[in-house]
Design a protein around this motif. Sequence first.
Motif, PDB file in Angstrom:
ATOM      1  N   ILE A 161       0.868  -1.189   0.000  1.00  0.00           N
ATOM      2  CA  ILE A 161       0.000   0.000   0.000  1.00  0.00           C
ATOM      3  C   ILE A 161       0.899   1.232   0.000  1.00  0.00           C
ATOM      4  CG2 ILE A 161      -1.760   1.284   1.256  1.00  0.00           C
ATOM      5  CD1 ILE A 161      -2.656  -1.388   2.489  1.00  0.00           C
ATOM      6  N   THR A 162       0.665   2.143  -0.937  1.00  0.00           N
ATOM      7  CA  THR A 162       1.557   3.291  -1.070  1.00  0.00           C
ATOM      8  C   THR A 162       0.773   4.528  -1.486  1.00  0.00           C
ATOM      9  OG1 THR A 162       3.486   4.163  -2.260  1.00  0.00           O
ATOM     10  CG2 THR A 162       2.078   2.634  -3.453  1.00  0.00           C
ATOM     11  N   ALA A 163       1.341   5.686  -1.170  1.00  0.00           N
ATOM     12  CA  ALA A 163       0.727   6.946  -1.589  1.00  0.00           C
ATOM     13  C   ALA A 163       1.447   7.530  -2.797  1.00  0.00           C
ATOM     14  CB  ALA A 163       0.761   7.951  -0.436  1.00  0.00           C
ATOM     15  N   SER A 164       2.481   6.840  -3.289  1.00  0.00           N
ATOM     16  CA  SER A 164       3.235   7.357  -4.433  1.00  0.00           C
ATOM     17  C   SER A 164       3.033   6.468  -5.648  1.00  0.00           C
ATOM     18  CB  SER A 164       4.731   7.427  -4.092  1.00  0.00           C
ATOM     19  OG  SER A 164       5.254   6.127  -3.883  1.00  0.00           O
ATOM     20  N   ARG A 174      -7.101   1.816  -6.281  1.00  0.00           N
ATOM     21  CA  ARG A 174      -7.314   2.611  -5.083  1.00  0.00           C
ATOM     22  C   ARG A 174      -7.517   1.701  -3.873  1.00  0.00           C
ATOM     23  NH1 ARG A 174      -6.387   7.730  -4.917  1.00  0.00           N
ATOM     24  NH2 ARG A 174      -7.870   8.327  -6.547  1.00  0.00           N
ATOM     25  N   THR A 176      -9.052   1.949  -0.110  1.00  0.00           N
ATOM     26  CA  THR A 176      -9.862   2.849   0.713  1.00  0.00           C
ATOM     27  C   THR A 176     -10.790   2.073   1.638  1.00  0.00           C
ATOM     28  OG1 THR A 176     -11.449   4.689   0.640  1.00  0.00           O
ATOM     29  CG2 THR A 176     -11.691   3.010  -1.050  1.00  0.00           C
ATOM     30  N   PHE A 198      -5.876   6.048   5.943  1.00  0.00           N
ATOM     31  CA  PHE A 198      -4.511   6.550   6.062  1.00  0.00           C
ATOM     32  C   PHE A 198      -4.426   8.076   6.056  1.00  0.00           C
ATOM     33  CE2 PHE A 198      -3.924   2.274   4.198  1.00  0.00           C
ATOM     34  CZ  PHE A 198      -3.072   1.734   5.158  1.00  0.00           C
ATOM     35  N   LYS A 200      -4.978  10.010   3.633  1.00  0.00           N
ATOM     36  CA  LYS A 200      -4.615  10.500   2.307  1.00  0.00           C
ATOM     37  C   LYS A 200      -4.999   9.432   1.282  1.00  0.00           C
ATOM     38  CE  LYS A 200      -0.192  10.890   3.150  1.00  0.00           C
ATOM     39  NZ  LYS A 200       1.268  11.094   2.944  1.00  0.00           N
ATOM     40  N   THR A 202      -4.492   6.513  -1.145  1.00  0.00           N
ATOM     41  CA  THR A 202      -3.484   5.451  -1.249  1.00  0.00           C
ATOM     42  C   THR A 202      -3.890   4.432  -2.313  1.00  0.00           C
ATOM     43  OG1 THR A 202      -4.560   4.279   0.568  1.00  0.00           O
ATOM     44  CG2 THR A 202      -2.638   5.631   1.119  1.00  0.00           C
ATOM     45  N   ASN A 203      -2.884   3.695  -2.788  1.00  0.00           N
ATOM     46  CA  ASN A 203      -3.085   2.741  -3.881  1.00  0.00           C
ATOM     47  C   ASN A 203      -2.273   1.481  -3.630  1.00  0.00           C
ATOM     48  OD1 ASN A 203      -4.263   4.960  -5.801  1.00  0.00           O
ATOM     49  ND2 ASN A 203      -2.261   5.738  -5.170  1.00  0.00           N
ATOM     50  N   THR A 205       0.687  -0.800  -4.882  1.00  0.00           N
ATOM     51  CA  THR A 205       1.938  -0.368  -5.502  1.00  0.00           C
ATOM     52  C   THR A 205       2.110  -0.880  -6.931  1.00  0.00           C
ATOM     53  OG1 THR A 205       4.343  -0.258  -5.219  1.00  0.00           O
ATOM     54  CG2 THR A 205       3.265  -2.331  -4.623  1.00  0.00           C
ATOM     55  N   ASP A 429       5.337  16.028  -1.797  1.00  0.00           N
ATOM     56  CA  ASP A 429       4.822  14.655  -1.780  1.00  0.00           C
ATOM     57  C   ASP A 429       5.950  13.621  -1.762  1.00  0.00           C
ATOM     58  OD1 ASP A 429       2.232  15.596  -1.887  1.00  0.00           O
ATOM     59  OD2 ASP A 429       2.103  15.496  -4.077  1.00  0.00           O
TER      60      ASP A 429
END
Length: 479
Positions: A161-164, A174, A176, A198, A200, A202-203, A205, A429
């Motif tokens: 799981i990552t935000a980048s 996604r 969520t 989280f 923010k 997140t997706n 990876t 970011d």
Amino acid sequence: MQRIKIKELLEGAEAGHDVLLKGWVRTKRGNKYVNFIAVNDGSTIHNLQVVAEADKFSEEALKDVTTGAAVAVTGQLVASQGKGQAYEVQATHIEVLGKADPEVYPLQKKAHSLEFLREIAHLRFRTNTFGAVFRVRNALAFAVHKFFNEKGFVYMHTPIITASDAEGAGEMFRVTTLDLDKLPRTEEGAINFAEDFFGKATNLTVSGQLEGELAAMAFSDIYTFGPTFRAENSNTTRHLAEFWMIEPEMAFYDLQMNADLAEEFIKYIIRHALENNRDDIEFLGQRLAEEDKAKPQNERQEMTLLEKLEFVANNSFERITYTQAIDILVNSPAYKKKKFQYDVSWGSDLHSEHERYLVEKHFKKPVIVTDYPKDIKAFYMRVNDDNKTVAAMDILAPGIGEIVGGSQREERLDILVERMKGVGIHEEDMWWYLDTRRFGGCPHAGFGLGFERMVQFVTGMGNIRDVIPFPRTPQNAEF
């Protein structure tokens, strides 16, 4: 009595001993005097023949010994009287551990299409083809860890799981916990991810590379080997929504060292499979040869599967720049006769048909292409002195196209920030990524190898869905 696996029996057991084997019935044939039962336990491509004589086993006793049934067989291992096997078991006791109704069991002694077998992916492991494929996959996975362990690399688990978005592709799944029927909104009307789990967006990876770089700045040499995800709506034979990637990152490496390691790595894991799974590869090679016979003469493979793998393992890869690759393609008979679907020009990305032409028609061996135009490559790739290209590399393999993608990473903070701005990535970011350039940054490099494409290459399977146990593709998450 302790169970012994069929692989062990066939490789090292001595005739004349009583044995206990357990497995699944592949076939049963016979007459009023004797029945011959082929049993397989998944440890090898080879079945073990069980001989059940009529004076020991009545027809009633064997009525549930049908194709697909799980059985436990006790008997004496003896030298086989038949062709094609060294040993067989003279059964003294057969217990059916699990029945398989022959009226509904979908795997029978006949050829099944790969498309049909994908529909019963929960059972396809029991076929010779998929048994061979997944034993080879297992061997290759083991060889990956063995190779890097021998070289002193640290195995790093990077986030799923990552935000980048490492690739900047935007095609991500996604993650969520928001109620999709009552999505919270900001004053501007956008989804308010601050209320998500989280805090923010997140997706799942698409790559462990960026986090891998962080670890390489402390351990020097690390690798990741884990699942990655792309929400690309593609139904080709080369794409999956869920797949596995091997991504090493090495501090103090340049592009040349990176390419050397990738070539050594590919050869190592191929040799491991050849040494440990030769029977499986020979079987898959025979299957491929049969498929080849149905093709036009000009589309047939010039080498058998074994010959191809041994050739790749024992010969140096060709190395050319992207500019040289474009020149070769533009001057090729295929281009001049307009046989390519996609145009070829400097600055455009190479398509699979171009990659395969280079390796299959022109060089007839794997090719490492370096120094691509910076405008078609990711922001983190080091800009070359010409300011037009980056220190990138792709390894192209016969039958697959790109199998490895990598680069020397951009270690210069000012240039990296400029590149990020160019693709719309905000510094705030990626502050943690930029810190590795602020605090003790150094030249470093890495690459990613798509594991399923590697399994495809070694097994000769034409569709990537047939080299992963449970393929995830558009409209398909059945198992």
